[in-house]
Design a protein around this motif. Sequence first.
Motif, PDB file in Angstrom:
ATOM      1  N   GLU A  33       9.036 -28.362   1.447  1.00  0.00           N
ATOM      2  CA  GLU A  33       7.758 -27.783   1.840  1.00  0.00           C
ATOM      3  C   GLU A  33       7.644 -27.647   3.349  1.00  0.00           C
ATOM      4  O   GLU A  33       7.185 -26.641   3.881  1.00  0.00           O
ATOM      5  CB  GLU A  33       6.633 -28.691   1.351  1.00  0.00           C
ATOM      6  N   GLN A  50      -3.399  -6.342  15.174  1.00  0.00           N
ATOM      7  CA  GLN A  50      -4.063  -6.743  16.421  1.00  0.00           C
ATOM      8  C   GLN A  50      -4.685  -5.561  17.153  1.00  0.00           C
ATOM      9  O   GLN A  50      -5.186  -5.709  18.262  1.00  0.00           O
ATOM     10  CB  GLN A  50      -3.041  -7.409  17.358  1.00  0.00           C
ATOM     11  N   TYR A  59       3.847 -12.654  11.803  1.00  0.00           N
ATOM     12  CA  TYR A  59       3.576 -11.781  12.938  1.00  0.00           C
ATOM     13  C   TYR A  59       2.105 -11.924  13.285  1.00  0.00           C
ATOM     14  O   TYR A  59       1.282 -12.240  12.444  1.00  0.00           O
ATOM     15  CB  TYR A  59       3.907 -10.327  12.607  1.00  0.00           C
ATOM     16  N   SER A  60       1.762 -11.693  14.508  1.00  0.00           N
ATOM     17  CA  SER A  60       0.415 -11.867  15.049  1.00  0.00           C
ATOM     18  C   SER A  60      -0.138 -13.213  14.596  1.00  0.00           C
ATOM     19  O   SER A  60      -0.154 -14.153  15.289  1.00  0.00           O
ATOM     20  CB  SER A  60      -0.539 -10.779  14.616  1.00  0.00           C
ATOM     21  N   LEU A  80      11.532   3.039  14.746  1.00  0.00           N
ATOM     22  CA  LEU A  80      12.213   2.960  13.442  1.00  0.00           C
ATOM     23  C   LEU A  80      12.813   4.295  13.035  1.00  0.00           C
ATOM     24  O   LEU A  80      13.990   4.391  12.679  1.00  0.00           O
ATOM     25  CB  LEU A  80      11.241   2.475  12.366  1.00  0.00           C
ATOM     26  N   HIS A 106       1.126  -6.084  17.025  1.00  0.00           N
ATOM     27  CA  HIS A 106       1.241  -5.636  15.648  1.00  0.00           C
ATOM     28  C   HIS A 106      -0.021  -4.866  15.267  1.00  0.00           C
ATOM     29  O   HIS A 106      -1.071  -5.092  15.855  1.00  0.00           O
ATOM     30  CB  HIS A 106       1.427  -6.834  14.713  1.00  0.00           C
ATOM     31  N   GLU A 133       9.997 -26.744  -7.772  1.00  0.00           N
ATOM     32  CA  GLU A 133      10.028 -26.827  -9.229  1.00  0.00           C
ATOM     33  C   GLU A 133      11.454 -26.972  -9.740  1.00  0.00           C
ATOM     34  O   GLU A 133      11.718 -27.682 -10.718  1.00  0.00           O
ATOM     35  CB  GLU A 133       9.415 -25.565  -9.857  1.00  0.00           C
ATOM     36  N   GLY A 187       0.386   4.115   1.059  1.00  0.00           N
ATOM     37  CA  GLY A 187       0.378   4.895   2.302  1.00  0.00           C
ATOM     38  C   GLY A 187       1.592   4.621   3.170  1.00  0.00           C
ATOM     39  O   GLY A 187       2.073   5.485   3.892  1.00  0.00           O
ATOM     40  N   GLN A 188       2.093   3.374   3.086  1.00  0.00           N
ATOM     41  CA  GLN A 188       3.243   3.071   3.935  1.00  0.00           C
ATOM     42  C   GLN A 188       4.477   3.809   3.481  1.00  0.00           C
ATOM     43  O   GLN A 188       5.300   4.231   4.281  1.00  0.00           O
ATOM     44  CB  GLN A 188       3.503   1.587   3.881  1.00  0.00           C
ATOM     45  N   HIS A 240       4.379  -5.037   9.548  1.00  0.00           N
ATOM     46  CA  HIS A 240       5.281  -6.118   9.953  1.00  0.00           C
ATOM     47  C   HIS A 240       6.045  -5.776  11.230  1.00  0.00           C
ATOM     48  O   HIS A 240       6.835  -6.588  11.706  1.00  0.00           O
ATOM     49  CB  HIS A 240       6.259  -6.419   8.825  1.00  0.00           C
ATOM     50  N   GLN A 273      14.755  -0.839   2.816  1.00  0.00           N
ATOM     51  CA  GLN A 273      15.315  -1.866   3.698  1.00  0.00           C
ATOM     52  C   GLN A 273      14.395  -2.239   4.847  1.00  0.00           C
ATOM     53  O   GLN A 273      14.276  -3.402   5.201  1.00  0.00           O
ATOM     54  CB  GLN A 273      16.623  -1.361   4.309  1.00  0.00           C
ATOM     55  N   SER A 274      13.795  -1.221   5.480  1.00  0.00           N
ATOM     56  CA  SER A 274      13.067  -1.509   6.720  1.00  0.00           C
ATOM     57  C   SER A 274      11.579  -1.730   6.546  1.00  0.00           C
ATOM     58  O   SER A 274      10.942  -2.311   7.399  1.00  0.00           O
ATOM     59  CB  SER A 274      13.251  -0.368   7.718  1.00  0.00           C
ATOM     60  N   VAL A 275      11.019  -1.217   5.441  1.00  0.00           N
ATOM     61  CA  VAL A 275       9.566  -1.322   5.302  1.00  0.00           C
ATOM     62  C   VAL A 275       9.163  -2.218   4.131  1.00  0.00           C
ATOM     63  O   VAL A 275       8.331  -3.104   4.277  1.00  0.00           O
ATOM     64  CB  VAL A 275       8.934   0.085   5.115  1.00  0.00           C
ATOM     65  N   HIS A 333       0.818  -1.201   0.000  1.00  0.00           N
ATOM     66  CA  HIS A 333       0.000   0.000   0.000  1.00  0.00           C
ATOM     67  C   HIS A 333       0.859   1.261   0.000  1.00  0.00           C
ATOM     68  O   HIS A 333       1.777   1.412   0.786  1.00  0.00           O
ATOM     69  CB  HIS A 333      -0.867  -0.059   1.247  1.00  0.00           C
ATOM     70  N   ALA A 342       6.565   6.448   5.713  1.00  0.00           N
ATOM     71  CA  ALA A 342       8.020   6.382   5.885  1.00  0.00           C
ATOM     72  C   ALA A 342       8.655   7.701   5.468  1.00  0.00           C
ATOM     73  O   ALA A 342       9.545   8.217   6.135  1.00  0.00           O
ATOM     74  CB  ALA A 342       8.586   5.234   5.053  1.00  0.00           C
ATOM     75  N   PRO A 392      11.175  -6.306   3.881  1.00  0.00           N
ATOM     76  CA  PRO A 392      10.724  -7.308   4.862  1.00  0.00           C
ATOM     77  C   PRO A 392       9.330  -7.817   4.549  1.00  0.00           C
ATOM     78  O   PRO A 392       9.052  -9.013   4.665  1.00  0.00           O
ATOM     79  CB  PRO A 392      10.734  -6.539   6.189  1.00  0.00           C
ATOM     80  N   GLN A 393       8.461  -6.916   4.128  1.00  0.00           N
ATOM     81  CA  GLN A 393       7.111  -7.347   3.820  1.00  0.00           C
ATOM     82  C   GLN A 393       7.050  -8.164   2.547  1.00  0.00           C
ATOM     83  O   GLN A 393       6.351  -9.162   2.479  1.00  0.00           O
ATOM     84  CB  GLN A 393       6.191  -6.125   3.675  1.00  0.00           C
ATOM     85  N   ARG A 402       8.284 -11.722   3.139  1.00  0.00           N
ATOM     86  CA  ARG A 402       7.316 -12.558   3.858  1.00  0.00           C
ATOM     87  C   ARG A 402       6.192 -12.991   2.927  1.00  0.00           C
ATOM     88  O   ARG A 402       5.741 -14.119   2.961  1.00  0.00           O
ATOM     89  CB  ARG A 402       6.706 -11.778   5.023  1.00  0.00           C
ATOM     90  N   ASN A 454      -1.505   4.179   8.098  1.00  0.00           N
ATOM     91  CA  ASN A 454      -0.247   3.815   7.438  1.00  0.00           C
ATOM     92  C   ASN A 454       0.828   3.299   8.384  1.00  0.00           C
ATOM     93  O   ASN A 454       2.008   3.580   8.233  1.00  0.00           O
ATOM     94  CB  ASN A 454       0.320   4.997   6.630  1.00  0.00           C
ATOM     95  N   GLN A 506      16.346   3.621   3.166  1.00  0.00           N
ATOM     96  CA  GLN A 506      15.909   3.160   4.481  1.00  0.00           C
ATOM     97  C   GLN A 506      14.502   2.583   4.391  1.00  0.00           C
ATOM     98  O   GLN A 506      14.191   1.551   4.988  1.00  0.00           O
ATOM     99  CB  GLN A 506      15.938   4.309   5.491  1.00  0.00           C
ATOM    100  N   PHE A 518       3.312   0.412   9.853  1.00  0.00           N
ATOM    101  CA  PHE A 518       4.054  -0.639   9.176  1.00  0.00           C
ATOM    102  C   PHE A 518       3.592  -1.981   9.748  1.00  0.00           C
ATOM    103  O   PHE A 518       3.872  -2.292  10.905  1.00  0.00           O
ATOM    104  CB  PHE A 518       5.556  -0.451   9.372  1.00  0.00           C
TER     105      PHE A 518
END
Lengths: 219, 255, 220
Positions: free
Chosen positions: A206, B150, A218-219, B114, B147, A157, A119-120, B105, A136-138, A117, A124, A141-142, A145, B101, A133, B103
């Motif tokens: 697997e 939650q 997470y969560s 951060l 997070h 495969e 907005g993130q 994760h 790397q940080s936002v 999204h 940032a 990582p997402q 995952r 907005n 930055q 983050f």
Amino acid sequence: MDFSLFLNEAWIARGAIWDGFQMTVAISALAIILGTVLGVVVGLALVYGWAPVRLFVRIYVDFVRGTPVFVLVLASFYILSIIGIQLSAFQAGVLAITVFCSTHVGEMIRGALAAIHRGQIEAAKAIGLTFRQTFQSVLMPQALRQILPTWVNAATEMVKASTLLSVIGVAELLLSTQQIISRNFLSLEFYFMAGFIYFVIDFSIERFGRYVERKVAYS
Amino acid sequence: MADPLLVIENLHKRFDDLEVLKGVDLTVDAGDVVSIIGSSGSGKTTMLRCVNLLEEFHEGRIVIDGEEIGYTQKGGKRHMLPNSVIARHRALTGMAFQTFNLFPHLTALKNVTLGLIKVRKMKKDEAAEIAQRWLDRVGLLDRQDHHPGQLSGGQQQRVAIARAIAMNPKLMLFDEVTSALDPELVNEVLSVIKDLANDGMTMLIVTHEMQFAFDVSSEVIFMNQGKIGEQGPPSELFNNPKTTRLTEFIQNSSF
Amino acid sequence: MDYRLNFDAVWRDFDLLLSGLGLGLGLAVVSIFLGSFIGLIAAFAMISKNKLWRGIAMTYVTAIRNTPILVLIFFTFFALPQFGVRLGKIESFVFTLTFYAGAYLTEVFRGGLLALPTGLREAGLAIGMTEFRTKLSLTIPVMIRNVLPALSNNFISLFKDTSLAAAIAVPELTFYARQINVNTFRVIESWTVASLMYVFACYFIAAGLRHYERKLAIPG
């Protein structure tokens, strides 16, 4: 089907089976690792590259994905020796599968980054993070995952694709199995064995993937 | 009399052919709480986003605490400053967004630390201490390890505010921060903002919550078609609107 | 590097390449057609309440999906004769590809079935249709329209997999490309042309399928 006969023959051939297995693992691991690294570069180029780079990479990806991986392996094997690059069959094969893997991973990363999204990125920016930055940080990582299950699928495969190297003479598990069969004619039993071993490899990947997924969730 | 904290001079902005800001002039002193109201399309959010350079602007200057941000004049031509400088300018302000907005994760705590670690270059412990202080301030210290997924909308917005304020900005920007919340969650966020205002934080608040604007602001600005239509203290603006446009707007907002 | 590009060798045998491409397409079409039946049955089995059916379907799908297709091809061609099942090259390949397709299609159809509103089946039963009739006239037609994009993707994958038929000397595109390569040493030309043929074929198939998807899709 005589099971004790099979076991006997399998024991006799155990060296060849083990060597073949190792070769399969080597091919797969190399192709997956190199392919993923290259794939990340490809994915980033597709999202952040400047227009000519994006176009070039796009053509690369579309061309490779439209070509059967078997053709890539054969082409790699035959072409490279002619144009003076001396690569062994093993190297040519791994190269082909690496390229194949890179396009899959590239598409995955592109999709995952595009799905984050906007907005993130703005949040940032608002805190004053530079693009690097933020990336790397936002973003990364997402994205990583996100693609984990798909990546695990792609890894299996690649293991399956390693069998294609048997056609260009690399002594991985399938070729080794065929060589064993040519000696004892127990084709049914040994093809079954080979299939079973591949199944176990894929299954382990697997399982490992699901383990990693749980650890980074997470969560 | 101290120099103003924020000066906006002749701000113009276009989106392709559409001019959205047609010359905005505004002065904000330290400690002022300025609410910005107006209908959609009036340019209020765009103006806010120019202040922290999330939007580029085509003419005019914005000066924060004496420093002109975003652009410079070099050899008679207007240039945008390099990215590293822009990032620094953005850190002068803090912004809370309508869609939070956060983050996803990162935990609430990590969302706040951060910026402190990467931009303010603090050590982890120092950053954590500050972050916890602000999370406590917005009432969410017990949720620091949760997070965003939650947390409720109101909780997420409060974490987002903590994230922005922990950076110690000179000016806080609030962009319709309660518009996306369920009605019963709106108040918890508004009271956090009121609290911060009482502590002397300088704020620009774009909002639809008229009662809130009336209660908390030192000044209210009514944006109309890309320019400031009217401005003045809340009692003046809401009780004695001078233009028909503002009168209509207030009536339709059921204030 | 002393290599001069000379496409003549390839153009001379272009008709062979083209026939190989056609064969590949034909193999893919037959396999996906036959494989769909297997896939449908297995999909219904996987969502049924009967543990045995579920188990059989699950075993089938997991076994096939985790086995390299080349192993399956060789197994069918070389090992099955031990059971007295002696198939020609093309039949053997189609047999393998059909079961291979079936396993992947099972997942596609299963997803499609699960995504259907439960009301559909109940509406059919309510007007007096038997379970079987409901499946035939309502469930399957609606489900197929929903999974058309996934089906298209699978078809293109399958088409690319037909290249493996070359491993048992079935005269499809890859087989001929290799033959030209080995006979004329025109390495770059033969493989480039073969590759481009696959790429363009996939592109046109995808475009064509997308067109049909739009025509057949349920409006709204």
